[in-house]
Design a protein around this motif. Structure first.
Motif, short mmCIF file in Angstrom:
data_model
loop_
_atom_site.label_atom_id
_atom_site.label_comp_id
_atom_site.label_asym_id
_atom_site.label_seq_id
_atom_site.Cartn_x
_atom_site.Cartn_y
_atom_site.Cartn_z
N GLU A 55 0.60 -1.15 0.17
CA GLU A 55 -0.07 0.05 0.12
C GLU A 55 0.94 1.32 0.02
O GLU A 55 1.87 1.46 0.55
CB GLU A 55 -0.95 0.08 1.23
CG GLU A 55 -1.72 -1.37 1.33
CD GLU A 55 -2.87 -1.14 2.31
OE1 GLU A 55 -3.13 -0.12 2.88
OE2 GLU A 55 -3.52 -2.31 2.38
N ASP A 70 0.24 -3.73 4.69
CA ASP A 70 -0.77 -3.98 5.73
C ASP A 70 -0.79 -5.40 5.93
O ASP A 70 -1.72 -6.12 5.12
CB ASP A 70 -1.88 -3.29 5.15
CG ASP A 70 -3.23 -3.94 5.69
OD1 ASP A 70 -3.15 -4.48 6.88
OD2 ASP A 70 -4.28 -3.75 5.02
N LYS A 97 -6.50 -7.46 11.44
CA LYS A 97 -5.71 -6.36 10.94
C LYS A 97 -4.73 -5.95 12.22
O LYS A 97 -3.81 -5.30 11.70
CB LYS A 97 -6.55 -5.41 10.46
CG LYS A 97 -7.28 -5.75 9.24
CD LYS A 97 -6.37 -5.78 8.03
CE LYS A 97 -7.32 -5.84 6.70
NZ LYS A 97 -6.12 -5.84 5.63
N THR A 120 -5.04 -1.67 -0.66
CA THR A 120 -4.02 -2.24 -1.80
C THR A 120 -4.85 -2.84 -3.12
O THR A 120 -5.96 -2.94 -2.93
CB THR A 120 -3.87 -3.74 -0.78
OG1 THR A 120 -2.76 -4.47 -1.56
CG2 THR A 120 -4.97 -4.80 -0.71
MN MN Z 1 -4.95 -2.97 3.44
#
Ligand code: MN
Length: 229
Positions: A82, A111, A132, A201
């Protein structure tokens, strides 16, 4: 006697290309599904009306070149390459036209995602945190100051795994470009210097395994790399 019961956690900080001082990280915002083709590979239609966000704690930061431990609780650990934007001046309720004035710089970011946990949460309408927000989930290359690269509205973004190109796209395919993201996010937060935004992304995300090597690049920025332990 210290006023603290134990040593406070140091503030994570990222290097800036060309200068000695570090950029201290305050918050990490991330934009979800910001490229059409990535939304499609996730089995959903991208929302063109408004971006949506999740967050990572600054403690998830790990510098480029790091070896990442395979995280606990997952068997589907993914990369997402990203463009990251670093805020350098306060921004609250700014227009997209005024947003670039609040940008300090840009960087390549990864990420990292526990995809199985993210999708399980998503499908149950639960928060994405387990998928995440975990140790070493925010890999970041040195920042490049905006004055060196200008506004990043286009340019190649690419990720290789073990030398093989897996993600290749262009920043001009961002559904919500950087200025629009800052304008939107600033409706909800008083953005401050130290706030980072992972902008989403492109397609081609996938799993990594022990021994894999990730190398990412965006035109004009310092490259990013990581290995999987
Ligand atoms: Mn992402």
């Amino acid at each position: 006697m210290s006023r603290y019961l134990f040593d406070p956690t140091p503030v994570p900080a990222v290097p800036v290309r060309g200068i000695a001082q570090l950029y201290p990280i305050r918050r990490i915002f991330c934009v979800g599904r910001n490229y059409e083709a990535h939304a499609r590979e996730m089995g959903v239609i991208a929302d063109r009306e408004a971006p949506f966000y999740f967050t990572k704690t600054p403690l998830d930061y790990v510098p480029t070149g790091a070896t990442l431990s395979y995280p606990p609780g997952t068997s589907n650990y993914h990369y997402e390459m990203e463009l990251v934007v670093a805020i350098g001046a306060p921004a609250f309720r700014v227009s997209a036209a005024d947003a670039p004035a609040s940008i300090y710089g840009y960087a390549c970011g990864l990420d990292m995602t526990r995809r199985d946990l993210q999708l399980a949460a998503r499908d149950k309408g639960r928060p994405w945190d387990l998928g995440k927000d975990f140790d070493q989930a925010a890999v970041l290359a040195p920042l490049v100051r905006a004055g060196e690269v200008g506004e990043m509205t286009h340019g190649k973004i690419e990720l290789k795994v073990n030398g093989v190109v897996k993600q290749s796209s262009d920043l001009n395919l961002l559904i919500h470009p950087v200025a629009a993201i800052i304008a939107d996010l600033s409706k909800y937060y008083h953005l401050q210097p130290g706030d980072l935004i992972y902008t989403g992304t492109p397609e081609g995300v996938g799993p990594v395994k022990s021994g894999d090597r990730l190398e990412g690049s965006i035109d004009g920025l310092a490259g990013i790399a990581a290995a999987i332990a």
